[in-house]
Design a protein around this motif. Structure first.
Motif, PDB file in Angstrom:
ATOM      1  N   GLY A  71       7.695 -14.453 -16.111  1.00 55.52           N
ATOM      2  CA  GLY A  71       8.219 -15.766 -16.181  1.00 55.52           C
ATOM      3  C   GLY A  71       9.084 -16.269 -14.987  1.00 55.52           C
ATOM      4  N   GLY A  72       9.211 -15.178 -14.063  1.00 52.22           N
ATOM      5  CA  GLY A  72      10.143 -15.555 -12.773  1.00 52.22           C
ATOM      6  C   GLY A  72       9.214 -16.356 -11.826  1.00 52.22           C
ATOM      7  N   PRO A  73       9.976 -16.727 -10.789  1.00 49.33           N
ATOM      8  CA  PRO A  73       9.392 -17.775  -9.796  1.00 49.33           C
ATOM      9  C   PRO A  73       7.968 -17.325  -9.098  1.00 49.33           C
ATOM     10  CG  PRO A  73      11.561 -16.843  -9.121  1.00 49.33           C
ATOM     11  CD  PRO A  73      11.218 -16.611 -10.351  1.00 49.33           C
ATOM     12  N   ILE A  74       8.136 -15.960  -9.019  1.00 45.40           N
ATOM     13  CA  ILE A  74       6.942 -15.260  -8.302  1.00 45.40           C
ATOM     14  C   ILE A  74       5.428 -15.412  -9.068  1.00 45.40           C
ATOM     15  CG2 ILE A  74       6.730 -13.118  -9.266  1.00 45.40           C
ATOM     16  CD1 ILE A  74       6.405 -12.062  -6.333  1.00 45.40           C
ATOM     17  N   GLY A  75       5.650 -15.781 -10.497  1.00 43.10           N
ATOM     18  CA  GLY A  75       4.561 -16.198 -11.081  1.00 43.10           C
ATOM     19  C   GLY A  75       3.390 -15.200 -11.597  1.00 43.10           C
ATOM     20  N   GLY A  76       3.513 -13.950 -11.122  1.00 37.92           N
ATOM     21  CA  GLY A  76       2.706 -12.952 -11.424  1.00 37.92           C
ATOM     22  C   GLY A  76       1.969 -12.179 -10.229  1.00 37.92           C
ATOM     23  N   LEU A  77       1.423 -10.956 -10.534  1.00 36.52           N
ATOM     24  CA  LEU A  77       0.949 -10.374  -9.452  1.00 36.52           C
ATOM     25  C   LEU A  77      -0.564  -9.842 -10.129  1.00 36.52           C
ATOM     26  CD1 LEU A  77       4.206  -9.556  -9.368  1.00 36.52           C
ATOM     27  CD2 LEU A  77       3.558  -8.734  -7.240  1.00 36.52           C
ATOM     28  N   THR A  78      -1.420  -9.477  -9.385  1.00 38.43           N
ATOM     29  CA  THR A  78      -2.556  -8.905  -9.645  1.00 38.43           C
ATOM     30  C   THR A  78      -2.965  -7.747  -8.500  1.00 38.43           C
ATOM     31  OG1 THR A  78      -3.370 -10.525 -10.778  1.00 38.43           O
ATOM     32  CG2 THR A  78      -5.013  -8.788 -10.253  1.00 38.43           C
ATOM     33  N   VAL A  79      -3.356  -6.583  -8.730  1.00 36.93           N
ATOM     34  CA  VAL A  79      -3.711  -5.542  -7.794  1.00 36.93           C
ATOM     35  C   VAL A  79      -4.931  -4.827  -8.337  1.00 36.93           C
ATOM     36  CG1 VAL A  79      -3.085  -3.240  -6.825  1.00 36.93           C
ATOM     37  CG2 VAL A  79      -1.610  -5.232  -6.467  1.00 36.93           C
ATOM     38  N   THR A  80      -6.032  -4.450  -7.468  1.00 35.15           N
ATOM     39  CA  THR A  80      -6.961  -3.840  -7.904  1.00 35.15           C
ATOM     40  C   THR A  80      -7.410  -2.712  -7.165  1.00 35.15           C
ATOM     41  OG1 THR A  80      -8.081  -5.750  -8.969  1.00 35.15           O
ATOM     42  CG2 THR A  80      -9.582  -3.878  -8.321  1.00 35.15           C
ATOM     43  N   ALA A  81      -7.678  -1.578  -7.376  1.00 35.39           N
ATOM     44  CA  ALA A  81      -7.879  -0.431  -6.741  1.00 35.39           C
ATOM     45  C   ALA A  81      -8.747   0.550  -7.046  1.00 35.39           C
ATOM     46  CB  ALA A  81      -6.418   0.663  -6.633  1.00 35.39           C
ATOM     47  N   ASP A  82      -9.535   1.123  -6.230  1.00 36.01           N
ATOM     48  CA  ASP A  82     -10.691   2.055  -6.625  1.00 36.01           C
ATOM     49  C   ASP A  82     -10.092   3.728  -6.321  1.00 36.01           C
ATOM     50  OD1 ASP A  82     -11.039   2.632  -3.875  1.00 36.01           O
ATOM     51  OD2 ASP A  82     -12.867   1.705  -3.446  1.00 36.01           O
ATOM     52  N   SER A  83     -11.171   4.624  -6.495  1.00 32.99           N
ATOM     53  CA  SER A  83     -10.774   5.975  -6.490  1.00 32.99           C
ATOM     54  C   SER A  83     -10.789   6.524  -5.088  1.00 32.99           C
ATOM     55  CB  SER A  83     -11.536   6.718  -7.311  1.00 32.99           C
ATOM     56  OG  SER A  83     -12.885   6.716  -7.071  1.00 32.99           O
ATOM     57  N   GLN A  84     -11.035   5.762  -4.264  1.00 31.85           N
ATOM     58  CA  GLN A  84     -11.302   6.252  -2.659  1.00 31.85           C
ATOM     59  C   GLN A  84     -10.197   5.735  -1.932  1.00 31.85           C
ATOM     60  OE1 GLN A  84     -14.783   4.848  -3.990  1.00 31.85           O
ATOM     61  NE2 GLN A  84     -14.293   6.616  -4.953  1.00 31.85           N
ATOM     62  N   GLY A  85      -9.000   5.338  -2.331  1.00 30.18           N
ATOM     63  CA  GLY A  85      -7.877   4.686  -1.701  1.00 30.18           C
ATOM     64  C   GLY A  85      -8.225   3.322  -1.166  1.00 30.18           C
TER      65      GLY A  85
END
Length: 296
Positions: A71-85
């Motif tokens: 609910g803060g001003p940043i509005g949300g974040l999304t991160v995606t990662a695989d198993s190889q770094g």
């Protein structure tokens, strides 16, 4: 120093540990998204946690997504990662600005109340999904809470992003230490004492610590054994072909509307902000593909 992850065990495999330096990948993300200092710190911490958690997965095709809805001003974040770094991510509001809190960037204030979703796609019929309430919004504590409640793995997570005065990234990195079920009390007590006395992640990194040296402090006296290392990088696998599929998915009516406007369109990838341009002629081709797909 190039970004890389270290995987290790300690105390005769009673502990498993990960440490990473992510300065270059966080700076790359900052450049792609032109994030404010507090947005850089928030995204950098989540990228750092995500790339280590991705490296915990076993198979090459496994994918991890960390999503913060808040609910803060940043509005949300999304991160995606695989198993190889490889890791990528974005914030909903990259321009968020807040005054410092206790002399530090106010990441918790930028996030406010919310939820952390962890999704692991490991090629099974349904991806694993876990959700926890944000505890502080500072991200490291939120991941610690997630491990304890959703995966029942007591863990200690340290994450840090330090900015230069010109708002570039000075250093970034972190560690995750996890306790195995058969841990002895003596080992656990030593780990807890070590964590109480270590300096912050940013202090260690700014002092020139490598991931191995960070683990050396966190796991002092616990016989650390480095298992392997792997490079870490901000990497997005978007392409014009992949974006085409997204355009087709919006449906024939909307594509026709864009064609009727008679102007080229620009579509940006959420994860890396790369812009892809489509001419009216290309949109007409996509309209045909959308129609043939509907008829199948």
């Amino acid at each position: 120093m190039a970004d890389y992850i270290v995987r290790a065990t300690a105390a005769n495999t009673q502990l498993r540990a990960f440490a990473v330096i992510t300065t270059e990948l966080v700076e790359t993300a900052r450049q792609h998204h032109n994030t404010s200092p507090v947005a850089t710190a928030a995204l950098g911490r989540l990228l750092t946690g995500g790339v280590m958690m991705g490296s915990m997965m076993k198979n090459q095709q496994d994918m991890l997504t960390l999503q913060i809805k808040c609910g803060g001003p940043i509005g949300g974040l999304t991160v995606t990662a695989d198993s190889q770094g490889n890791v990528k991510g974005y914030v909903n509001n990259p321009d968020v600005l807040l005054p410092p809190k206790n002399g530090k960037l106010d990441v918790g204030g930028a996030l406010g109340p919310g939820f952390l979703n962890v999704i692991k796609d490991m090629g099974l019929r349904e991806p694993y999904s876990g959700q926890t309430i944000l505890q502080t919004g500072e991200i490291a504590e939120d991941l610690t809470y997630y491990f304890a409640t959703s995966e029942q793995v007591p863990s200690s997570v340290g994450l840090g992003v330090l900015m230069e005065k010109n708002n570039t990234v000075r250093c970034a990195g972190g560690f995750i230490v996890q306790v195995m079920p058969f841990i002895e009390d003596e080992v656990l007590n030593r780990l807890e004492e070590n964590i109480k006395k270590i300096r912050s992640v940013t202090a260690m990194l700014d002092n020139g610590h490598t991931p191995e040296e960070m683990l050396g402090e966190v796991l002092e006296g616990l016989d650390v054994e480095i298992v392997d290392t792997l490079p870490a990088q901000f990497y997005c696998n978007c392409s014009k072909e992949r974006i085409e599929k997204a355009v087709i998915s919006i449906g024939e009516k909307d594509i026709q509307s864009m064609i009727d406007d008679g102007e080229d369109i620009e579509v940006k990838c959420h994860f890396c902000n790369t812009a892809y341009n489509y001419t009216v002629g290309e949109l007409q081709e996509l309209l045909k593909k959308a129609g043939s797909r509907r008829r199948l």
